[in-house]
Design a protein around this motif. Structure first.
Motif, PDB file in Angstrom:
ATOM      1  N   VAL A   1       0.676  -1.091  -0.221  1.00  0.00           N
ATOM      2  CA  VAL A   1       0.245   0.046   0.127  1.00  0.00           C
ATOM      3  C   VAL A   1       1.160   1.392  -0.146  1.00  0.00           C
ATOM      4  CG1 VAL A   1      -1.955   0.996   1.464  1.00  0.00           C
ATOM      5  CG2 VAL A   1      -1.787  -0.952   1.536  1.00  0.00           C
ATOM      6  N   PHE A   2       2.070   0.616   0.896  1.00  0.00           N
ATOM      7  CA  PHE A   2       2.584   2.441   0.965  1.00  0.00           C
ATOM      8  C   PHE A   2       3.654   2.899  -0.526  1.00  0.00           C
ATOM      9  CE2 PHE A   2       3.199   1.441   5.699  1.00  0.00           C
ATOM     10  CZ  PHE A   2       2.406   2.260   6.181  1.00  0.00           C
ATOM     11  N   LYS A   3       3.770   1.709  -0.865  1.00  0.00           N
ATOM     12  CA  LYS A   3       4.721   1.512  -2.220  1.00  0.00           C
ATOM     13  C   LYS A   3       3.925   1.790  -3.249  1.00  0.00           C
ATOM     14  CE  LYS A   3       7.171  -1.135  -5.411  1.00  0.00           C
ATOM     15  NZ  LYS A   3       7.811  -2.600  -5.704  1.00  0.00           N
ATOM     16  N   ASN A   4       2.639   2.155  -3.198  1.00  0.00           N
ATOM     17  CA  ASN A   4       1.267   2.187  -4.234  1.00  0.00           C
ATOM     18  C   ASN A   4       1.347   3.989  -4.349  1.00  0.00           C
ATOM     19  OD1 ASN A   4       1.500  -0.163  -5.322  1.00  0.00           O
ATOM     20  ND2 ASN A   4      -0.603  -0.675  -4.412  1.00  0.00           N
ATOM     21  N   MET A   5       1.453   4.036  -2.905  1.00  0.00           N
ATOM     22  CA  MET A   5       0.709   5.332  -2.092  1.00  0.00           C
ATOM     23  C   MET A   5       2.712   6.141  -2.690  1.00  0.00           C
ATOM     24  SD  MET A   5       0.898   7.405   1.057  1.00  0.00           S
ATOM     25  CE  MET A   5      -0.377   6.552   2.031  1.00  0.00           C
ATOM     26  N   VAL A   6       3.333   6.518  -2.720  1.00  0.00           N
ATOM     27  CA  VAL A   6       4.337   7.077  -3.106  1.00  0.00           C
ATOM     28  C   VAL A   6       4.337   6.811  -4.592  1.00  0.00           C
ATOM     29  CG1 VAL A   6       7.484   7.409  -3.157  1.00  0.00           C
ATOM     30  CG2 VAL A   6       5.898   6.315  -1.130  1.00  0.00           C
TER      31      VAL A   6
ATOM     32  N   ASN B   1      -3.509  20.344  -4.193  1.00  0.00           N
ATOM     33  CA  ASN B   1      -4.431  19.919  -4.421  1.00  0.00           C
ATOM     34  C   ASN B   1      -4.786  18.691  -4.833  1.00  0.00           C
ATOM     35  OD1 ASN B   1      -6.294  22.805  -5.400  1.00  0.00           O
ATOM     36  ND2 ASN B   1      -3.829  23.372  -6.354  1.00  0.00           N
ATOM     37  N   GLU B   2      -4.014  18.019  -5.432  1.00  0.00           N
ATOM     38  CA  GLU B   2      -3.872  16.394  -6.315  1.00  0.00           C
ATOM     39  C   GLU B   2      -3.575  15.615  -5.397  1.00  0.00           C
ATOM     40  OE1 GLU B   2      -2.921  16.499 -10.005  1.00  0.00           O
ATOM     41  OE2 GLU B   2      -3.647  17.429 -11.127  1.00  0.00           O
ATOM     42  N   LEU B   3      -2.606  15.765  -4.478  1.00  0.00           N
ATOM     43  CA  LEU B   3      -1.758  14.849  -4.322  1.00  0.00           C
ATOM     44  C   LEU B   3      -2.592  14.137  -2.785  1.00  0.00           C
ATOM     45  CD1 LEU B   3       0.503  15.010  -6.104  1.00  0.00           C
ATOM     46  CD2 LEU B   3       1.899  14.972  -4.132  1.00  0.00           C
ATOM     47  N   PRO B   4      -3.404  15.880  -1.739  1.00  0.00           N
ATOM     48  CA  PRO B   4      -4.334  15.476  -0.899  1.00  0.00           C
ATOM     49  C   PRO B   4      -5.375  14.229  -1.019  1.00  0.00           C
ATOM     50  CG  PRO B   4      -3.381  18.139  -0.902  1.00  0.00           C
ATOM     51  CD  PRO B   4      -3.194  17.166  -2.218  1.00  0.00           C
ATOM     52  N   ASP B   5      -5.598  14.653  -2.188  1.00  0.00           N
ATOM     53  CA  ASP B   5      -7.002  13.299  -2.308  1.00  0.00           C
ATOM     54  C   ASP B   5      -6.615  11.735  -2.324  1.00  0.00           C
ATOM     55  OD1 ASP B   5      -8.307  15.446  -2.127  1.00  0.00           O
ATOM     56  OD2 ASP B   5      -8.403  15.947  -4.511  1.00  0.00           O
ATOM     57  N   ILE B   6      -5.500  11.550  -3.160  1.00  0.00           N
ATOM     58  CA  ILE B   6      -4.298  10.270  -3.191  1.00  0.00           C
ATOM     59  C   ILE B   6      -3.765  10.326  -2.145  1.00  0.00           C
ATOM     60  CG2 ILE B   6      -2.344   9.314  -3.773  1.00  0.00           C
ATOM     61  CD1 ILE B   6      -2.524  11.116  -6.683  1.00  0.00           C
ATOM     62  N   PHE B   7      -3.437  11.185  -0.764  1.00  0.00           N
ATOM     63  CA  PHE B   7      -2.922  10.867   0.217  1.00  0.00           C
ATOM     64  C   PHE B   7      -4.514  10.317   0.962  1.00  0.00           C
ATOM     65  CE2 PHE B   7      -3.021  12.044   4.647  1.00  0.00           C
ATOM     66  CZ  PHE B   7      -2.072  10.844   5.741  1.00  0.00           C
ATOM     67  N   TRP B   8      -5.534  10.401   1.008  1.00  0.00           N
ATOM     68  CA  TRP B   8      -6.841  10.009   1.467  1.00  0.00           C
ATOM     69  C   TRP B   8      -7.324   9.049   1.118  1.00  0.00           C
ATOM     70  CZ3 TRP B   8      -7.717  12.022   6.349  1.00  0.00           C
ATOM     71  CH2 TRP B   8      -6.855  13.225   6.467  1.00  0.00           C
ATOM     72  N   ASP B   9      -7.055   8.972   0.241  1.00  0.00           N
ATOM     73  CA  ASP B   9      -7.292   7.452  -0.647  1.00  0.00           C
ATOM     74  C   ASP B   9      -7.310   6.243  -0.480  1.00  0.00           C
ATOM     75  OD1 ASP B   9      -9.565   8.707  -1.882  1.00  0.00           O
ATOM     76  OD2 ASP B   9      -8.615   8.171  -3.510  1.00  0.00           O
ATOM     77  N   TYR B  10      -5.825   6.321  -0.350  1.00  0.00           N
ATOM     78  CA  TYR B  10      -4.997   5.467   0.823  1.00  0.00           C
ATOM     79  C   TYR B  10      -4.768   5.379   1.751  1.00  0.00           C
ATOM     80  CZ  TYR B  10      -2.279   4.886  -4.142  1.00  0.00           C
ATOM     81  OH  TYR B  10      -2.336   3.656  -5.139  1.00  0.00           O
TER      82      TYR B  10
ATOM     83  N   ASP C   1      -7.153   5.173   3.328  1.00  0.00           N
ATOM     84  CA  ASP C   1      -8.185   4.335   4.036  1.00  0.00           C
ATOM     85  C   ASP C   1      -8.139   2.896   4.182  1.00  0.00           C
ATOM     86  OD1 ASP C   1     -10.299   6.490   4.465  1.00  0.00           O
ATOM     87  OD2 ASP C   1     -10.256   6.712   2.955  1.00  0.00           O
ATOM     88  N   LYS C   2      -7.653   3.048   3.400  1.00  0.00           N
ATOM     89  CA  LYS C   2      -6.559   0.813   3.494  1.00  0.00           C
ATOM     90  C   LYS C   2      -5.840   0.875   4.467  1.00  0.00           C
ATOM     91  CE  LYS C   2      -6.400   1.503  -2.030  1.00  0.00           C
ATOM     92  NZ  LYS C   2      -5.732   2.166  -3.007  1.00  0.00           N
ATOM     93  N   TYR C   3      -4.667   2.164   5.051  1.00  0.00           N
ATOM     94  CA  TYR C   3      -3.765   0.918   5.922  1.00  0.00           C
ATOM     95  C   TYR C   3      -4.081   1.482   7.154  1.00  0.00           C
ATOM     96  CZ  TYR C   3      -1.719   5.679   6.211  1.00  0.00           C
ATOM     97  OH  TYR C   3      -1.323   7.054   5.886  1.00  0.00           O
ATOM     98  N   VAL C   4      -5.378   2.062   7.444  1.00  0.00           N
ATOM     99  CA  VAL C   4      -5.819   2.907   9.248  1.00  0.00           C
ATOM    100  C   VAL C   4      -6.815   1.826   9.498  1.00  0.00           C
ATOM    101  CG1 VAL C   4      -7.343   4.979  10.049  1.00  0.00           C
ATOM    102  CG2 VAL C   4      -4.863   5.045   8.551  1.00  0.00           C
ATOM    103  N   PRO C   5      -6.536   1.013  10.497  1.00  0.00           N
ATOM    104  CA  PRO C   5      -8.162   0.603  10.802  1.00  0.00           C
ATOM    105  C   PRO C   5      -9.406   1.338  10.646  1.00  0.00           C
ATOM    106  CG  PRO C   5      -6.643   0.418  12.440  1.00  0.00           C
ATOM    107  CD  PRO C   5      -5.867   1.654  11.169  1.00  0.00           C
ATOM    108  N   LYS C   6     -10.886   0.119  10.153  1.00  0.00           N
ATOM    109  CA  LYS C   6     -12.142   0.495   9.742  1.00  0.00           C
ATOM    110  C   LYS C   6     -12.762   0.851  11.286  1.00  0.00           C
ATOM    111  CE  LYS C   6     -11.281  -0.307   5.401  1.00  0.00           C
ATOM    112  NZ  LYS C   6     -10.401  -0.699   4.796  1.00  0.00           N
TER     113      LYS C   6
ATOM    114  N   LYS D   1     -19.334  -3.671   9.186  1.00  0.00           N
ATOM    115  CA  LYS D   1     -17.985  -2.072   9.123  1.00  0.00           C
ATOM    116  C   LYS D   1     -18.846  -0.524   7.830  1.00  0.00           C
ATOM    117  CE  LYS D   1     -15.099  -5.381   7.876  1.00  0.00           C
ATOM    118  NZ  LYS D   1     -12.954  -5.479   7.119  1.00  0.00           N
ATOM    119  N   ALA D   2     -18.003   0.321   8.868  1.00  0.00           N
ATOM    120  CA  ALA D   2     -18.355   1.904   7.920  1.00  0.00           C
ATOM    121  C   ALA D   2     -18.404   1.645   6.736  1.00  0.00           C
ATOM    122  CB  ALA D   2     -17.799   2.822   9.554  1.00  0.00           C
ATOM    123  N   LEU D   3     -18.563   3.036   6.026  1.00  0.00           N
ATOM    124  CA  LEU D   3     -18.115   2.855   4.681  1.00  0.00           C
ATOM    125  C   LEU D   3     -17.478   3.283   4.465  1.00  0.00           C
ATOM    126  CD1 LEU D   3     -21.940   4.510   3.621  1.00  0.00           C
ATOM    127  CD2 LEU D   3     -21.825   2.053   3.800  1.00  0.00           C
ATOM    128  N   LYS D   4     -16.702   2.888   3.184  1.00  0.00           N
ATOM    129  CA  LYS D   4     -15.254   3.613   3.378  1.00  0.00           C
ATOM    130  C   LYS D   4     -15.726   4.974   2.237  1.00  0.00           C
ATOM    131  CE  LYS D   4     -11.702   2.318   0.338  1.00  0.00           C
ATOM    132  NZ  LYS D   4     -11.290   1.288  -0.490  1.00  0.00           N
TER     133      LYS D   4
END
Length: 541
Positions: free
Chosen positions: A465-470, A492-501, A503-508, A517-520
């Motif tokens: 997940v971190f590799k895909n993010m960077v 403007n664009e990289l913050p959206d990418i950060f929040w999308d990723y 959600d994948k490594y932070v416990p829901k 589970k809460a909605l993603k």
């Protein structure tokens, strides 16, 4: 035209010894002859000039004589071995070679089957009466060689050992090897012409490379049959690929960041700058047109390890790229690499803490201040095609003054900076990770609207997940046209990418009952199965 001295006898009569009248006479009394050098003269002694003229005319006459046309080839032995006439075409020779190969294949199969005991063993096992079989063997043993001599030829062939069949097969294989060599030579028009004119000796003299050997019969047979040997397909260097069916779901799967990183397979070491003067070699080169990303960070922060793991498809360890070591200061100079001939990545030298209590840290700091700080400053001043910088900081280390100095140097040049926290495997939980990130961002005086990323080279966990993010953030900065566009993408664009990723490594979070589970919360794409046009795909990208 030759000048011949006038002799005394010719001066009295006005004619030469051959009866020719001189055509012209110059002031010195010398006669000029035109084309009369080949006529015989009566005088016993000829002048040297006449001899030279005669040899010249003879050589010219030989050149004018047409070359004799050969009625046929000098040597026809190879044609006889192949069983074709010397006037056969290349297609006829090929068909004859394939016919010979088919016969050889059948004979070899028969001999190998016979050598393995095919026919004889089948006849022995098919006998129903064991007494008759024993009687025959005892009779052969009693009567000896005479009984074997009286047997018909078929029975002798059956009683022959397998060694003779193997010898015949070897002989047949050697003969076919020679036939394949003959076909290789006679199927090439230039070599066939040399053989027709000079035979084997002509080939040995004019083409000595044939003595080193020809192709194997297997390859020659495939070439004669028209079977092309598979060659290694050159991999495409394009980062984006269009699917056959252009739906957005297939387009998204084909061009996911994981697939794009796998397509980065070409890495070339372009430069290694160790002085300010060496930076001048970049002028008027193609690399001034390619976007560039520079990676900064403290010593042993994991810069080279991150690049080595991020571009693992280029096999950096095997090729010696992005070298890493346990001891600090492995990267010497500014190492610049070209990735897929699309963009360049600069691995910068490391700096250390000015600590007199640790000799190794003091040596690293002294090396940075004396050798590399001025080169890096000149690099930032002259590299106008630098899109952005990646600042690497180990998540378990505290901020030192040298870190603030480096970030200040980058901000002074108005360069977009992406903050990456490496060695994320050292944190215990998401709470620990969040507390460390907030503390380091506050110490580094990092603006709130500038995103950050995490990275780890350890397997398992959230490494992929971190590799895909960077990778997504870095390629997003590289894809910009100018540095101003990189600034816009960073804010403007990289913050959206950060929040999308994230959600994948932070416990829901879970609901009150702990079952659902809460909605993603992430971006959604409506009508994914509707085919998109090229313009819509480009706009979405």
């Amino acid at each position: 035209m030759l000048r011949i001295p006038r002799r005394a006898e010719e001066a009295e009569t006005g004619e030469d010894a051959a009866g020719d009248v001189p055509e012209d006479e110059d002031e010195e009394g010398q006669v000029l002859y035109f084309g009369g050098a080949t006529e015989e003269r009566t005088e016993p002694q000829e002048t040297e000039a006449m001899q030279i003229a005669g040899r010249i005319n003879e050589a010219l006459a030989l050149k004018r004589v047409p070359k004799p046309v050969l009625a046929g080839p000098v040597d026809t032995a190879w044609y006889d071995e192949l069983g074709v006439p010397p006037s056969a075409t290349s297609e006829e020779i090929r068909l004859k070679y394939l016919e010979i190969a088919e016969e050889v294949e059948e004979n070899l199969a028969f001999l190998l089957e016979q050598g393995e005991g095919g026919e004889y063993q089948e006849q022995v096992t098919a006998r129903d009466d064991e007494d008759d079989d024993e009687f025959e063997w005892t009779r052969w043993e009693e009567e000896g060689e005479d009984a074997i001599a009286l047997q018909p030829e078929s029975s002798l062939a059956q009683a022959s050992p397998s060694g003779e069949a193997e010898e015949e097969a070897d002989i047949l294989a050697e003969e076919f090897y020679r036939v394949s060599n003959l076909y290789q030579i006679l199927s090439v028009p230039s070599l066939r012409k040399i053989y027709d004119e000079g035979g084997v000796e002509g080939l040995a003299m004019r083409v000595p490379a044939l003595s080193k050997g020809l192709l194997e019969p297997e390859r020659v047979l495939k070439m004669a049959q028209g079977i092309k040997t598979p060659t290694k397909v050159r991999e495409s260097l394009l980062l984006r690929q269009e699917p056959r069916i252009k739906t957005f779901r297939r387009y998204q799967g084909k061009n996911s960041i994981r697939q794009v990183l796998r397509r980065i397979t070409d890495c070339i070491r372009v430069w290694c700058f160790k002085s300010k003067e060496s930076l001048k070699f970049r002028s008027n080169t193609i690399y001034e047109e390619l976007p560039e990303i520079a990676v900064f960070g403290r010593v042993n922060a994991g810069k080279s390890a991150m690049l080595q793991h991020l571009f693992s498809a280029t096999k950096p360890r095997k090729n010696g790229h992005f070298s890493v070591a346990q001891r600090p200061g492995k990267t010497k100079g500014i190492q610049v690499y070209c990735m897929n001939r699309r963009f360049t990545v600069a691995d910068m030298p490391s700096y250390g803490k000015a600590d007199d209590r640790n000799q190794e840290a003091a040596d690293v700091h002294a090396n940075w201040t004396q050798n590399w700080e001025g080169v890096v400053q000149e690099y930032l001043n002259t590299t106008h095609w630098l899109r952005a910088a990646i600042y690497v900081h180990e998540i378990s280390k505290e901020v030192i003054p040298e870190d603030l100095k480096t970030i200040k140097m980058l901000r002074k040049q108005n360069i977009p900076i992406l903050l990456v926290f490496t060695k994320d495997d050292k944190v215990d939980s998401e709470t620990h990770r969040h507390s460390r990130v907030m503390r380091l961002r506050r110490k580094l005086k990092w603006p709130m609207n500038w995103p950050h990323a995490h990275y780890t080279t350890r397997r398992g966990g959230y490494g992929q997940v971190f590799k895909n993010m960077v990778g997504t953030m870095m390629l997003g900065l590289v894809a910009t046209e100018q540095r101003e566009d990189a600034w816009f993408a960073l804010k403007n664009e990289l913050p959206d990418i950060f929040w999308d990723y994230r959600d994948k490594y932070v416990p829901k979070p879970r609901t009150f009952f702990g079952r659902k589970k809460a909605l993603k919360k992430s971006r959604t794409y409506p009508d994914e199965d509707v085919p998109y046009t090229d313009e819509e795909l480009e706009e979405e990208e």
